[in-house]
Design a protein around this motif. Structure first.
Motif, PDB file in Angstrom:
ATOM      1  N   ILE A  69       0.848  -1.208   0.000  1.00 16.61           N
ATOM      2  CA  ILE A  69       0.000   0.000   0.000  1.00 16.61           C
ATOM      3  C   ILE A  69       0.883   1.257   0.000  1.00 16.61           C
ATOM      4  O   ILE A  69       0.629   2.210  -0.739  1.00 16.61           O
ATOM      5  CB  ILE A  69      -0.963   0.003   1.209  1.00 16.61           C
ATOM      6  CG1 ILE A  69      -1.896  -1.209   1.161  1.00 16.61           C
ATOM      7  CG2 ILE A  69      -1.778   1.303   1.238  1.00 16.61           C
ATOM      8  CD1 ILE A  69      -2.744  -1.411   2.419  1.00 16.61           C
ATOM      9  N   MET A  70       1.942   1.231   0.809  1.00 13.98           N
ATOM     10  CA  MET A  70       2.852   2.396   0.848  1.00 13.98           C
ATOM     11  C   MET A  70       3.487   2.624  -0.517  1.00 13.98           C
ATOM     12  O   MET A  70       3.615   3.754  -0.995  1.00 13.98           O
ATOM     13  CB  MET A  70       3.958   2.177   1.893  1.00 13.98           C
ATOM     14  CG  MET A  70       3.485   2.336   3.317  1.00 13.98           C
ATOM     15  SD  MET A  70       4.870   2.220   4.460  1.00 13.98           S
ATOM     16  CE  MET A  70       4.550   0.650   5.216  1.00 13.98           C
ATOM     17  N   GLN A  71       3.883   1.526  -1.153  1.00 15.30           N
ATOM     18  CA  GLN A  71       4.505   1.600  -2.481  1.00 15.30           C
ATOM     19  C   GLN A  71       3.501   2.179  -3.488  1.00 15.30           C
ATOM     20  O   GLN A  71       3.841   3.050  -4.288  1.00 15.30           O
ATOM     21  CB  GLN A  71       4.918   0.187  -2.891  1.00 15.30           C
ATOM     22  CG  GLN A  71       5.836   0.126  -4.073  1.00 15.30           C
ATOM     23  CD  GLN A  71       6.357  -1.307  -4.287  1.00 15.30           C
ATOM     24  OE1 GLN A  71       6.534  -2.058  -3.326  1.00 15.30           O
ATOM     25  NE2 GLN A  71       6.594  -1.674  -5.517  1.00 15.30           N
ATOM     26  N   TYR A  72       2.263   1.695  -3.422  1.00 20.08           N
ATOM     27  CA  TYR A  72       1.215   2.176  -4.331  1.00 20.08           C
ATOM     28  C   TYR A  72       1.010   3.690  -4.159  1.00 20.08           C
ATOM     29  O   TYR A  72       0.960   4.443  -5.138  1.00 20.08           O
ATOM     30  CB  TYR A  72      -0.098   1.419  -4.065  1.00 20.08           C
ATOM     31  CG  TYR A  72      -1.303   2.089  -4.676  1.00 20.08           C
ATOM     32  CD1 TYR A  72      -1.558   1.996  -6.048  1.00 20.08           C
ATOM     33  CD2 TYR A  72      -2.162   2.865  -3.902  1.00 20.08           C
ATOM     34  CE1 TYR A  72      -2.644   2.648  -6.620  1.00 20.08           C
ATOM     35  CE2 TYR A  72      -3.242   3.516  -4.463  1.00 20.08           C
ATOM     36  CZ  TYR A  72      -3.480   3.405  -5.816  1.00 20.08           C
ATOM     37  OH  TYR A  72      -4.542   4.064  -6.382  1.00 20.08           O
ATOM     38  N   LEU A  73       0.890   4.140  -2.902  1.00 21.72           N
ATOM     39  CA  LEU A  73       0.633   5.569  -2.661  1.00 21.72           C
ATOM     40  C   LEU A  73       1.802   6.415  -3.171  1.00 21.72           C
ATOM     41  O   LEU A  73       1.595   7.429  -3.849  1.00 21.72           O
ATOM     42  CB  LEU A  73       0.409   5.837  -1.168  1.00 21.72           C
ATOM     43  CG  LEU A  73      -0.884   5.269  -0.557  1.00 21.72           C
ATOM     44  CD1 LEU A  73      -0.909   5.518   0.954  1.00 21.72           C
ATOM     45  CD2 LEU A  73      -2.128   5.891  -1.205  1.00 21.72           C
ATOM     46  N   ALA A  74       3.024   5.992  -2.843  1.00 23.28           N
ATOM     47  CA  ALA A  74       4.194   6.784  -3.242  1.00 23.28           C
ATOM     48  C   ALA A  74       4.332   6.826  -4.761  1.00 23.28           C
ATOM     49  O   ALA A  74       4.605   7.880  -5.341  1.00 23.28           O
ATOM     50  CB  ALA A  74       5.455   6.208  -2.607  1.00 23.28           C
ATOM     51  N   ASP A  75       4.111   5.701  -5.418  1.00 21.42           N
ATOM     52  CA  ASP A  75       4.229   5.677  -6.883  1.00 21.42           C
ATOM     53  C   ASP A  75       3.097   6.472  -7.535  1.00 21.42           C
ATOM     54  O   ASP A  75       3.308   7.130  -8.552  1.00 21.42           O
ATOM     55  CB  ASP A  75       4.214   4.241  -7.406  1.00 21.42           C
ATOM     56  CG  ASP A  75       5.562   3.546  -7.219  1.00 21.42           C
ATOM     57  OD1 ASP A  75       6.586   4.256  -7.061  1.00 21.42           O
ATOM     58  OD2 ASP A  75       5.600   2.298  -7.249  1.00 21.42           O
ATOM     59  N   SER A  76       1.896   6.414  -6.960  1.00 20.90           N
ATOM     60  CA  SER A  76       0.791   7.110  -7.626  1.00 20.90           C
ATOM     61  C   SER A  76       0.914   8.618  -7.446  1.00 20.90           C
ATOM     62  O   SER A  76       0.458   9.376  -8.296  1.00 20.90           O
ATOM     63  CB  SER A  76      -0.574   6.590  -7.167  1.00 20.90           C
ATOM     64  OG  SER A  76      -0.701   6.728  -5.792  1.00 20.90           O
ATOM     65  N   GLU A  77       1.572   9.057  -6.389  1.00 17.44           N
ATOM     66  CA  GLU A  77       1.786  10.499  -6.218  1.00 17.44           C
ATOM     67  C   GLU A  77       2.790  10.993  -7.270  1.00 17.44           C
ATOM     68  O   GLU A  77       2.669  12.098  -7.783  1.00 17.44           O
ATOM     69  CB  GLU A  77       2.287  10.770  -4.792  1.00 17.44           C
ATOM     70  CG  GLU A  77       2.394  12.246  -4.440  1.00 17.44           C
ATOM     71  CD  GLU A  77       3.816  12.762  -4.542  1.00 17.44           C
ATOM     72  OE1 GLU A  77       3.987  13.976  -4.390  1.00 17.44           O
ATOM     73  OE2 GLU A  77       4.749  11.977  -4.774  1.00 17.44           O
ATOM     74  N   GLY A  78       3.768  10.150  -7.565  1.00 16.02           N
ATOM     75  CA  GLY A  78       4.591  10.377  -8.755  1.00 16.02           C
ATOM     76  C   GLY A  78       5.831  11.228  -8.629  1.00 16.02           C
ATOM     77  O   GLY A  78       6.630  11.266  -9.555  1.00 16.02           O
ATOM     78  N   SER A  79       6.053  11.913  -7.491  1.00 14.07           N
ATOM     79  CA  SER A  79       7.217  12.796  -7.421  1.00 14.07           C
ATOM     80  C   SER A  79       8.503  12.027  -7.128  1.00 14.07           C
ATOM     81  O   SER A  79       9.601  12.549  -7.311  1.00 14.07           O
ATOM     82  CB  SER A  79       7.011  13.845  -6.321  1.00 14.07           C
ATOM     83  OG  SER A  79       7.036  13.196  -5.064  1.00 14.07           O
ATOM     84  N   GLY A  80       8.366  10.784  -6.658  1.00 12.52           N
ATOM     85  CA  GLY A  80       9.560  10.000  -6.327  1.00 12.52           C
ATOM     86  C   GLY A  80      10.203  10.425  -5.025  1.00 12.52           C
ATOM     87  O   GLY A  80      11.285   9.942  -4.689  1.00 12.52           O
ATOM     88  N   THR A  81       9.568  11.298  -4.262  1.00 10.87           N
ATOM     89  CA  THR A  81      10.210  11.756  -3.026  1.00 10.87           C
ATOM     90  C   THR A  81      10.235  10.676  -1.948  1.00 10.87           C
ATOM     91  O   THR A  81      11.229  10.510  -1.265  1.00 10.87           O
ATOM     92  CB  THR A  81       9.507  13.012  -2.431  1.00 10.87           C
ATOM     93  OG1 THR A  81       8.122  12.722  -2.344  1.00 10.87           O
ATOM     94  CG2 THR A  81       9.743  14.247  -3.247  1.00 10.87           C
TER      95      THR A  81
END
Ligand SMILES: N[C@@H](CCC(=O)N[C@@H](CS)C(=O)NCC(=O)O)C(=O)O
Length: 210
Positions: A69-81
């Motif tokens: 879930i964490m990976q999904y959220l971070a990737d979907s936000e898209g900034s790579g931060t």
């Protein structure tokens, strides 16, 4: 998106990540003793494993497993931060940390300490294992602000959530000074303060200890 959460659960890490990324989540608190939602619905209808966290995706499907879930959220936000781009060694390091925290520190280390039935002899073994893992994390944090790439990633949200359980279970956290300084640093982030406040508010509402 509906997010199925528990007071003091490992789901806290996901809430921190969402707040860091400014992704709004509709928090659905699960009563883990009865495995029911606030309206009495059986939580197994959402997640047959009966575990939190679970996220309802925009297409209606349910996604479980905190690290995913964490990976999904971070990737979907898209900034790579919070999760570096595919193909970078930093991304692999973040995922390497998350796997260790979920499988070893959480399940292999802390989990037996949460169970009232765990015999004292095994409790002692679990404490020793947790201390060995926290000591290793402490060594990795010497001279480091964060776990990877000198910035706050999903691995830090996760490590903070699970390592803080040390205070709940009477682990001698003072033996890990770099880890303690790190936990204090992470704990002062706006996202973490906000998620802990949401937990306290829910605990108060249902008459539980936060
Ligand atoms: N593999 C799952 C495990 C999640 C998990 O064990 N969550 C705990 C809360 S911290 C839970 O739901 N425990 C209830 C149970 O196992 O019945 C993940 O990493 O998301």
């Amino acid at each position: 998106m509906k997010f199925y959460h528990e007071i003091r659960g490992c789901s806290l890490a996901v809430d921190i990540v969402a707040r860091e990324l400014a992704i709004p989540l509709d928090l659905q608190w699960v009563d883990m003793a009865s495995k029911t939602l606030a309206d009495g619905t059986d939580y197994h209808a959402i997640n047959a494993k009966g575990t939190v966290p679970t996220l309802q995706l925009p297409d209606g499907q349910f996604l479980s497993e905190g690290t995913v879930i964490m990976q999904y959220l971070a990737d979907s936000e898209g900034s790579g931060t919070m999760l570096p781009a595919y193909g970078t060694i930093e991304r692999l390091r973040v995922l390497e940390w998350n796997s260790f925290i979920a499988a070893d520190l959480h399940k292999g280390g802390f989990m037996p300490l949460f169970k009232a039935q765990t015999p004292q002899a095994y409790r002692d073994i679990a404490v020793e294992r947790v201390c060995a893992m926290l000591s290793w994390i402490d060594s990795q944090l010497q001279g480091q602000t964060y776990l990877v790439a000198d910035r706050f990633t999903i691995a830090d949200a996760h490590c903070y959530t699970i390592a803080m359980w040390g205070y709940v279970h009477g682990i001698p956290m003072h033996r890990f000074p770099s880890l303690e300084a790190y936990l204090e640093r992470i704990g002062s982030r706006r996202s973490v303060i906000a998620t802990l406040q949401a937990t306290r508010d829910q605990a108060k509402k249902v008459g539980r200890q936060p």
